[in-house]
Write a protein that holds these residues in place. Structure first.
Motif, PDB file in Angstrom:
ATOM      1  N   ALA A   1       0.835  -1.211   0.000  1.00 56.45           N
ATOM      2  CA  ALA A   1       0.000   0.000   0.000  1.00 56.45           C
ATOM      3  C   ALA A   1       0.866   1.256   0.000  1.00 56.45           C
ATOM      4  N   ILE A   2       1.908   1.268   0.843  1.00 56.93           N
ATOM      5  CA  ILE A   2       2.803   2.428   0.891  1.00 56.93           C
ATOM      6  C   ILE A   2       3.457   2.635  -0.466  1.00 56.93           C
ATOM      7  N   PHE A   3       3.943   1.562  -1.066  1.00 59.06           N
ATOM      8  CA  PHE A   3       4.597   1.673  -2.372  1.00 59.06           C
ATOM      9  C   PHE A   3       3.605   2.041  -3.475  1.00 59.06           C
ATOM     10  N   TRP A   4       2.340   1.609  -3.353  1.00 56.20           N
ATOM     11  CA  TRP A   4       1.343   1.987  -4.360  1.00 56.20           C
ATOM     12  C   TRP A   4       1.151   3.504  -4.357  1.00 56.20           C
ATOM     13  N   VAL A   5       0.989   4.064  -3.182  1.00 60.55           N
ATOM     14  CA  VAL A   5       0.793   5.516  -3.081  1.00 60.55           C
ATOM     15  C   VAL A   5       2.069   6.251  -3.488  1.00 60.55           C
ATOM     16  N   ALA A   6       3.227   5.720  -3.099  1.00 61.35           N
ATOM     17  CA  ALA A   6       4.497   6.367  -3.443  1.00 61.35           C
ATOM     18  C   ALA A   6       4.710   6.406  -4.946  1.00 61.35           C
ATOM     19  N   CYS A   7       4.278   5.380  -5.645  1.00 63.03           N
ATOM     20  CA  CYS A   7       4.466   5.320  -7.095  1.00 63.03           C
ATOM     21  C   CYS A   7       3.386   6.080  -7.856  1.00 63.03           C
TER      22      CYS A   7
ATOM     23  N   TRP B   1      -3.394  10.036  -0.840  1.00 64.29           N
ATOM     24  CA  TRP B   1      -3.499   8.788  -0.096  1.00 64.29           C
ATOM     25  C   TRP B   1      -4.911   8.213  -0.176  1.00 64.29           C
ATOM     26  N   ARG B   2      -5.911   9.034  -0.256  1.00 67.32           N
ATOM     27  CA  ARG B   2      -7.298   8.546  -0.240  1.00 67.32           C
ATOM     28  C   ARG B   2      -7.646   7.705  -1.473  1.00 67.32           C
ATOM     29  N   GLU B   3      -6.813   7.751  -2.517  1.00 68.15           N
ATOM     30  CA  GLU B   3      -7.068   6.954  -3.720  1.00 68.15           C
ATOM     31  C   GLU B   3      -6.524   5.534  -3.625  1.00 68.15           C
ATOM     32  N   LEU B   4      -5.990   5.157  -2.476  1.00 71.07           N
ATOM     33  CA  LEU B   4      -5.471   3.805  -2.276  1.00 71.07           C
ATOM     34  C   LEU B   4      -6.600   2.795  -2.477  1.00 71.07           C
ATOM     35  N   PRO B   5      -6.375   1.766  -3.300  1.00 68.77           N
ATOM     36  CA  PRO B   5      -7.420   0.751  -3.504  1.00 68.77           C
ATOM     37  C   PRO B   5      -7.763   0.034  -2.189  1.00 68.77           C
ATOM     38  N   PRO B   6      -9.039  -0.261  -1.962  1.00 67.62           N
ATOM     39  CA  PRO B   6      -9.453  -0.885  -0.699  1.00 67.62           C
ATOM     40  C   PRO B   6      -8.794  -2.237  -0.430  1.00 67.62           C
TER      41      PRO B   6
ATOM     42  N   ALA C   1      -1.628   3.145   6.322  1.00 68.16           N
ATOM     43  CA  ALA C   1      -0.387   3.128   5.539  1.00 68.16           C
ATOM     44  C   ALA C   1       0.392   4.428   5.724  1.00 68.16           C
ATOM     45  N   HIS C   2      -0.308   5.555   5.726  1.00 72.84           N
ATOM     46  CA  HIS C   2       0.352   6.848   5.882  1.00 72.84           C
ATOM     47  C   HIS C   2       0.984   6.978   7.262  1.00 72.84           C
ATOM     48  N   ARG C   3       0.267   6.547   8.277  1.00 70.54           N
ATOM     49  CA  ARG C   3       0.789   6.588   9.644  1.00 70.54           C
ATOM     50  C   ARG C   3       2.025   5.688   9.786  1.00 70.54           C
ATOM     51  N   ALA C   4       1.995   4.523   9.157  1.00 72.27           N
ATOM     52  CA  ALA C   4       3.145   3.608   9.217  1.00 72.27           C
ATOM     53  C   ALA C   4       4.355   4.212   8.519  1.00 72.27           C
ATOM     54  N   LEU C   5       4.150   4.840   7.380  1.00 70.44           N
ATOM     55  CA  LEU C   5       5.270   5.469   6.665  1.00 70.44           C
ATOM     56  C   LEU C   5       5.867   6.609   7.495  1.00 70.44           C
TER      57      LEU C   5
ATOM     58  N   ARG D   1      10.769   2.463  -5.701  1.00 66.90           N
ATOM     59  CA  ARG D   1       9.655   2.535  -4.750  1.00 66.90           C
ATOM     60  C   ARG D   1      10.119   3.097  -3.412  1.00 66.90           C
ATOM     61  N   ILE D   2      11.299   2.694  -2.967  1.00 67.22           N
ATOM     62  CA  ILE D   2      11.825   3.197  -1.697  1.00 67.22           C
ATOM     63  C   ILE D   2      12.116   4.691  -1.798  1.00 67.22           C
ATOM     64  N   ALA D   3      12.737   5.110  -2.902  1.00 67.76           N
ATOM     65  CA  ALA D   3      13.044   6.534  -3.094  1.00 67.76           C
ATOM     66  C   ALA D   3      11.769   7.362  -3.151  1.00 67.76           C
ATOM     67  N   ARG D   4      10.750   6.847  -3.813  1.00 70.45           N
ATOM     68  CA  ARG D   4       9.483   7.584  -3.910  1.00 70.45           C
ATOM     69  C   ARG D   4       8.769   7.656  -2.550  1.00 70.45           C
ATOM     70  N   ALA D   5       8.845   6.583  -1.768  1.00 72.87           N
ATOM     71  CA  ALA D   5       8.242   6.616  -0.428  1.00 72.87           C
ATOM     72  C   ALA D   5       8.950   7.658   0.432  1.00 72.87           C
ATOM     73  N   PHE D   6      10.271   7.731   0.318  1.00 73.30           N
ATOM     74  CA  PHE D   6      11.053   8.732   1.042  1.00 73.30           C
ATOM     75  C   PHE D   6      10.607  10.132   0.635  1.00 73.30           C
ATOM     76  N   ARG D   7      10.399  10.316  -0.657  1.00 71.31           N
ATOM     77  CA  ARG D   7       9.992  11.632  -1.164  1.00 71.31           C
ATOM     78  C   ARG D   7       8.595  12.019  -0.678  1.00 71.31           C
ATOM     79  N   ARG D   8       7.697  11.036  -0.547  1.00 73.94           N
ATOM     80  CA  ARG D   8       6.333  11.353  -0.128  1.00 73.94           C
ATOM     81  C   ARG D   8       6.274  11.941   1.284  1.00 73.94           C
TER      82      ARG D   8
END
Length: 193
Positions: free
Chosen positions: A52-58, A63-68, A76-80, A112-119
């Motif tokens: 989920a984190i990587f989906w949003v990062a990519c 964040w609200r568009e994350l598939p259910p 996911a946002h809180r965990a990141l 994916r890791i770099a994009r999560a860092f950027r988010r």
């Protein structure tokens, strides 16, 4: 003395896909290994959480568009954010970099890791942003490197200003202007493309 840094390079873009077993076996020890143990309850499905984190990062969306089927966006946002504060995201960034201490082949996860860092760049400390810059991961930076703050130079100018304040007021005004420029420009930061 400046720290060694790698040349800035963009990480090759990759479309999002659920993590493979091999990718998860690389990622899991860094996230939930012995040195990463924290208080609190571990996630019920850690692999789905990181998908989920990587989906949003990519993605470019919020964040609200994350598939259910990937879980709740706020979880996911809180965990990141928590992984960014505890330094786990820094360890992931080192693992995905050309650094000699990087263990394993994180090429498939690097983007994916770099994009999560950027988010979560707005929540990161200056040291974390400088880490991404020194590791040469341009994709992890929220802006062009010249718009990031330059802490060492700004600290030097602040010390010099105390000596110049009495002798040369015009020079002091120029130093103050330069100091503001060195703070970087957060208005140019983009957390998504």
């Amino acid at each position: 003395m400046t720290a060694h840094s790698f040349p800035l390079r963009p990480t090759p873009r990759q479309p999002w896909a659920p993590m493979t077993d091999a990718e998860w076996s690389l990622l899991a020890p860094i996230l939930y290994g012995d040195e990463a143990r924290r208080r609190g309850r571990p996630p019920a499905d850690a692999r789905r959480l990181w998908d989920a984190i990587f989906w949003v990062a990519c993605s470019r969306g919020p964040w609200r568009e994350l598939p259910p089927e990937l879980g709740r966006a706020d979880t996911a946002h809180r965990a990141l954010r928590r992984h960014a504060r505890t330094g786990t995201l820094d360890r992931l960034l080192i693992a995905a970099s050309p650094h000699p201490l990087a263990g394993g082949d994180f090429a498939s996860l690097a983007w994916r890791i770099a994009r999560a860092f950027r988010r979560v760049a707005r929540l990161l400390t200056m040291a974390q942003l400088l880490l991404a810059k020194r590791l040469g991961l341009a994709t992890a930076l929220p802006c062009a490197p010249e718009h990031l703050p330059k802490p060492y130079l700004s600290e030097t100018i602040a010390r010099l200003a105390a000596f110049i304040r009495i002798a040369r007021p015009k020079l002091l005004r120029h130093l103050i202007h330069l100091h503001r420029e060195l703070e970087g420009n957060r208005r140019r930061w983009r957390l998504t493309d």
